[in-house]
Write a protein that holds these residues in place. Sequence first.
Motif, PDB file in Angstrom:
ATOM      1  N   ALA A  18       0.689  -1.238   0.084  1.00  0.00           N
ATOM      2  CA  ALA A  18      -0.113   0.062   0.040  1.00  0.00           C
ATOM      3  C   ALA A  18       0.951   1.271   0.100  1.00  0.00           C
ATOM      4  N   LEU A  19       1.929   1.265   0.689  1.00  0.00           N
ATOM      5  CA  LEU A  19       2.898   2.515   0.941  1.00  0.00           C
ATOM      6  C   LEU A  19       3.478   2.721  -0.585  1.00  0.00           C
ATOM      7  N   GLN A  22       0.433   3.914  -3.075  1.00  0.00           N
ATOM      8  CA  GLN A  22      -0.104   5.284  -2.563  1.00  0.00           C
ATOM      9  C   GLN A  22       1.079   6.396  -3.279  1.00  0.00           C
ATOM     10  N   GLY A  23       2.203   5.871  -3.224  1.00  0.00           N
ATOM     11  CA  GLY A  23       3.416   6.766  -3.843  1.00  0.00           C
ATOM     12  C   GLY A  23       2.990   6.787  -5.461  1.00  0.00           C
ATOM     13  N   VAL A  24       2.569   5.625  -6.016  1.00  0.00           N
ATOM     14  CA  VAL A  24       2.177   5.519  -7.402  1.00  0.00           C
ATOM     15  C   VAL A  24       1.006   6.361  -7.693  1.00  0.00           C
ATOM     16  N   VAL A  25       0.186   6.663  -6.684  1.00  0.00           N
ATOM     17  CA  VAL A  25      -1.028   7.350  -6.936  1.00  0.00           C
ATOM     18  C   VAL A  25      -0.529   8.860  -6.806  1.00  0.00           C
ATOM     19  N   ALA A 153      -4.883   7.712   5.667  1.00  0.00           N
ATOM     20  CA  ALA A 153      -5.971   8.498   6.058  1.00  0.00           C
ATOM     21  C   ALA A 153      -5.156   9.856   5.957  1.00  0.00           C
ATOM     22  N   LEU A 154      -4.061  10.171   6.289  1.00  0.00           N
ATOM     23  CA  LEU A 154      -3.462  11.574   6.142  1.00  0.00           C
ATOM     24  C   LEU A 154      -3.503  11.924   4.623  1.00  0.00           C
ATOM     25  N   MET A 155      -2.897  11.175   3.536  1.00  0.00           N
ATOM     26  CA  MET A 155      -3.193  11.642   2.439  1.00  0.00           C
ATOM     27  C   MET A 155      -4.464  12.046   1.847  1.00  0.00           C
ATOM     28  N   TRP A 156      -5.495  10.797   2.275  1.00  0.00           N
ATOM     29  CA  TRP A 156      -6.935  11.444   1.719  1.00  0.00           C
ATOM     30  C   TRP A 156      -7.389  12.694   2.324  1.00  0.00           C
ATOM     31  N   SER A 157      -6.938  13.053   3.656  1.00  0.00           N
ATOM     32  CA  SER A 157      -7.457  14.221   4.170  1.00  0.00           C
ATOM     33  C   SER A 157      -6.688  15.380   3.538  1.00  0.00           C
ATOM     34  N   LEU A 230      -3.727   0.454  -9.907  1.00  0.00           N
ATOM     35  CA  LEU A 230      -4.542   0.570 -11.147  1.00  0.00           C
ATOM     36  C   LEU A 230      -6.193   0.321 -10.604  1.00  0.00           C
ATOM     37  N   VAL A 231      -6.225  -0.799  -9.697  1.00  0.00           N
ATOM     38  CA  VAL A 231      -7.767  -1.037  -9.238  1.00  0.00           C
ATOM     39  C   VAL A 231      -8.423   0.370  -8.746  1.00  0.00           C
ATOM     40  N   GLY A 232      -7.245   1.160  -8.046  1.00  0.00           N
ATOM     41  CA  GLY A 232      -7.798   2.252  -7.485  1.00  0.00           C
ATOM     42  C   GLY A 232      -8.066   3.568  -8.472  1.00  0.00           C
ATOM     43  N   GLN A 233      -7.835   3.225  -9.560  1.00  0.00           N
ATOM     44  CA  GLN A 233      -8.121   4.023 -10.825  1.00  0.00           C
ATOM     45  C   GLN A 233      -6.972   5.178 -10.568  1.00  0.00           C
ATOM     46  N   PHE A 234      -5.983   5.074  -9.888  1.00  0.00           N
ATOM     47  CA  PHE A 234      -4.891   6.160  -9.622  1.00  0.00           C
ATOM     48  C   PHE A 234      -5.378   7.506  -9.051  1.00  0.00           C
ATOM     49  N   SER A 235      -6.306   7.329  -8.338  1.00  0.00           N
ATOM     50  CA  SER A 235      -6.904   8.446  -7.526  1.00  0.00           C
ATOM     51  C   SER A 235      -7.473   8.104  -6.087  1.00  0.00           C
ATOM     52  N   SER A 236      -7.825   6.873  -5.903  1.00  0.00           N
ATOM     53  CA  SER A 236      -8.498   6.872  -4.486  1.00  0.00           C
ATOM     54  C   SER A 236      -7.584   6.233  -3.457  1.00  0.00           C
ATOM     55  N   PHE A 237      -7.229   6.964  -2.649  1.00  0.00           N
ATOM     56  CA  PHE A 237      -6.263   6.251  -1.506  1.00  0.00           C
ATOM     57  C   PHE A 237      -6.741   5.107  -0.658  1.00  0.00           C
ATOM     58  N   PRO A 238      -8.144   5.363  -0.262  1.00  0.00           N
ATOM     59  CA  PRO A 238      -8.775   4.145   0.570  1.00  0.00           C
ATOM     60  C   PRO A 238      -8.680   2.926  -0.434  1.00  0.00           C
ATOM     61  N   VAL A 239      -9.146   2.997  -1.699  1.00  0.00           N
ATOM     62  CA  VAL A 239      -9.496   1.879  -2.374  1.00  0.00           C
ATOM     63  C   VAL A 239      -8.108   1.140  -2.601  1.00  0.00           C
ATOM     64  N   THR A 240      -6.912   1.942  -3.025  1.00  0.00           N
ATOM     65  CA  THR A 240      -5.632   1.414  -3.123  1.00  0.00           C
ATOM     66  C   THR A 240      -5.347   0.764  -1.997  1.00  0.00           C
ATOM     67  N   PHE A 241      -5.542   1.335  -0.926  1.00  0.00           N
ATOM     68  CA  PHE A 241      -5.060   0.492   0.297  1.00  0.00           C
ATOM     69  C   PHE A 241      -5.781  -0.702   0.695  1.00  0.00           C
ATOM     70  N   GLY A 242      -7.060  -0.596   0.477  1.00  0.00           N
ATOM     71  CA  GLY A 242      -7.771  -1.678   0.653  1.00  0.00           C
ATOM     72  C   GLY A 242      -7.403  -2.846  -0.267  1.00  0.00           C
ATOM     73  N   VAL A 243      -7.163  -2.512  -1.632  1.00  0.00           N
ATOM     74  CA  VAL A 243      -6.911  -3.675  -2.600  1.00  0.00           C
ATOM     75  C   VAL A 243      -5.391  -4.316  -2.230  1.00  0.00           C
ATOM     76  N   ALA A 244      -4.258  -3.183  -2.067  1.00  0.00           N
ATOM     77  CA  ALA A 244      -2.913  -3.624  -1.403  1.00  0.00           C
ATOM     78  C   ALA A 244      -3.137  -4.688  -0.395  1.00  0.00           C
ATOM     79  N   LEU A 245      -4.052  -4.489   0.516  1.00  0.00           N
ATOM     80  CA  LEU A 245      -4.110  -5.316   1.826  1.00  0.00           C
ATOM     81  C   LEU A 245      -4.861  -6.700   1.257  1.00  0.00           C
ATOM     82  N   LEU A 246      -5.626  -6.731   0.292  1.00  0.00           N
ATOM     83  CA  LEU A 246      -6.115  -7.986   0.003  1.00  0.00           C
ATOM     84  C   LEU A 246      -5.053  -8.709  -0.965  1.00  0.00           C
ATOM     85  N   LEU A 247      -4.468  -8.018  -1.505  1.00  0.00           N
ATOM     86  CA  LEU A 247      -3.367  -8.765  -2.438  1.00  0.00           C
ATOM     87  C   LEU A 247      -2.379  -9.272  -1.274  1.00  0.00           C
TER      88      LEU A 247
END
Length: 896
Positions: A18-19, A22-25, A153-157, A230-247
Amino acid sequence: MEFLRYALLGIGTGAVYALLAQGVVLVYRGSGLLNFAQGAMAMVGAYAYYEIAGKHGGSPYLGLVVALVVCAALGAAIHLVVLRPMRRSSSLSRVIATLGIVSVLQSSAFLVFGHDPLQVPNLLPSRPVHITDSLVIGENYIWIFAIGAVLTALMWSVYRHTAFGRATTAVAENEISAAALGHSPDVIASVNWAVGSALAGLAGVLIAPIIFLEPTSLVLLVIPAMTAALVGQFSSFPVTFGVALLLGIASSEIQRYVSQPGWANAAPFIVVVLLLAARGSSLPLRSFVLDRLPAAGSGRVRPVPLLVGVVAVMWLLAISSPDWAVAATTTAAVAIIALSIVVITGYTGQLSLAQSIIAGVAALVAAKFAPHMPFLLALLLAALVTGAIGAAFSLSALRVRGTTLAIATLGLGGAVSSVLLLNPSYTGGIAGITVPVPSLFGWDIDPLAHGNRYAMVTFGALVLLATATANLRRGVTGRRLLAVRSNERAAAALGVSNGYVKMYAFTVGAVIAAVGGILIAFQQSSVEVSQTPTFTVFSGIFLVSVVVAGGVGSVGGALIGALLVSGGLVSQLLNGWSSVNDYLPLIGGVTLVLVLIFGPDGLFETNRRLLVAALSGVTARFARSGAARVAPGDGGRSAPVRVTPLGLQVEDMSVSFGGVQAVRGVSLTVRPGEIHGLIGPNGAGKTTLVDAITGFVRASGSCRVGDRELSRASARRRAQAGMARSFQSLELFSDLTVAENVAVATEGSQWWRWLTDLVWPGRLRLTPVATEALRQFNLLGHVDAKPGSISFGQRKTVAIARSVAAAPSVLLLDEPAAGLDDREADELAELIRHLAKNWGIAILLIEHKIDMIMSLSDRVTVLDRGAVLTSGAPDEVRTHPEVLDAYLGVAHDLAH
């Protein structure tokens, strides 16, 4: 309980993913670029941390600070020094530049720190934590998850609620408008690159103590990171974090419960690629950004120089020493794999990062076949099997494209490598698979005893495949490949099957790569695919880099790129330099970056142009494409063309995008030989209606050409049924000449050309109708020119001539006079009238020049807000009160 423990371990790994993700995003949001060097930045951070906290025994926290500062500074420097000078290059070229940066950083790490894994001190406490009596995990995993969650959470905010976040979003959506508001795109991109790279460095510091510090494994962390982003469409920090955890969780669970090695890394990414394919589309949207790839060569083969060169090289190989024979074999075999990249990326525009893996699979298959049959038969059968694997890889290209496809092929390549090439149960482990001594028709070509012979055979295979690749470029199939590369929408509108073309390119590319991989592997008495450097994921990235540096659009570029690979002729030439093989990847990466900045068409094409310019008085013919030879005739009028008289009937057609209805219940009829004008204010839905009629967007209602119902037909099927169209933005095939552009519309789907073009492409021959179209539009004098070298008005006429070259029954013209002066518009109007009255084509004409519409059209339909406002004869429409109200400012023009 065991399941839960592995899930918790997977959460820690997923947080590291995820870290990175999030940098990719951040980089994407700040600069619109996918950073394939994100894993390499994690490696840089880990080594910087090791240098302070491991090698010199300093404070781990000081090591962390140094690592973050180094990565942030390096990220900003990459943007300012490498990518900012490339700001006018295509996004795909800039992505390829990040692949060059991967080569530079990884090879630098090998040179400085060596190849052996290093043990890194833990930054975080790793004592066991007892969640229950039987559920125990390391404390560091909990900390890693917490750090990932807090930073997400910090980046999302920040990016949602701060001025900087809003400015970043503004720059990502429209850089010019954001700059006009006082935001510096360079500053915003540099800050995002710095923060994104610092996150990668943090990920490297956290993961290195767990997996040991070694460049390749850290670089490859980019695969799960890119997948999550990519699944987070390079925009959503929460979705990207969740997908990374699932991976991370999926990998951990599979590692625990699946006995076959490799599936822990492979399975999650295969599922994600399938999801991406399901979410994609067979054709890009109208807003899809077209990337300009390096120029494609003409594919011209000069038989006499080729024959002389082949004889000379064969003689040199026959008398060379064993070391030079091995080096020549390696270079020639790698050049063969590089040719596969020319076919897939250079000709078809599909960025595949898995060709080295495919070559390794072929070597493994051939090793299984070799004990049971002659070497040549084993090679051919393995190549065919690998071609089927390449076709399977192409499925990812049917609905995704561009950099998304690069992520998909990188993930699939990593998955295949983990499951097959690194699985000792298939490969024989370190010992490999013992194979018989190869021979050809009884001629012993044992690489150990007769290295010269084996080198000659490998070079002969290179010559044959290079010639076939050049032939492919000149044939019908090559023109279709380049059409898809230039513009998928325009290709489909001319009846080209984008899916078949891509599948063909991946299949042929896989067969070519298979030959190179087999010839590399069979240099030894046992095939050791897991130990062969050529068959790694990183080698696939590096090979694309050096081929692009050489010139990915031509055979010569593949040959130049192969020279930069370790173990080949350059290595042998510099054999007195003990570290040459470690420096070659560094040289290749630096060369790629410099070429992309200063000569984006590659070293081969750049030097060819310089040579042609220097010798232009003597060899000007070398610059010709050699593709089209169209006789201009004697200047007399040819026999008139009449198309099959079929009309267009549209009934109750509607198009919706989400909750917005762009077209609402439109019905109209266009009869053979009739010009039906379609007008309306901007945003009325005119182009969307044309897209719906021609099959480019999903629509309800009925669409018929003659008696044939086409409502469910693809754009290609509609083109084959007699429907043609032009586009507002022309969408010509920039790498094809005018004659080749027109020829694409006339060359039907002759399946045997897929094979014969590799051997005998023949000369370009235009049909009488296509030649007449060129004559009518005064283009016969420009048939050998490329669209970029002729005037804008001429490009407009090329677009229409290409549409009518196949003698369609129905022609839809979308603002053909836009950008033309009055004289050019009048000439175009006469040509359109001629097509309708003399050729018998049913024409639906969209045009903002109201006087042109009113003078040309037999009937006019007015759209407003997606619905038909009125329809009738031009004189009736001209004075219609509601039409005058809809147009307001142009009411005077309508009334006169």
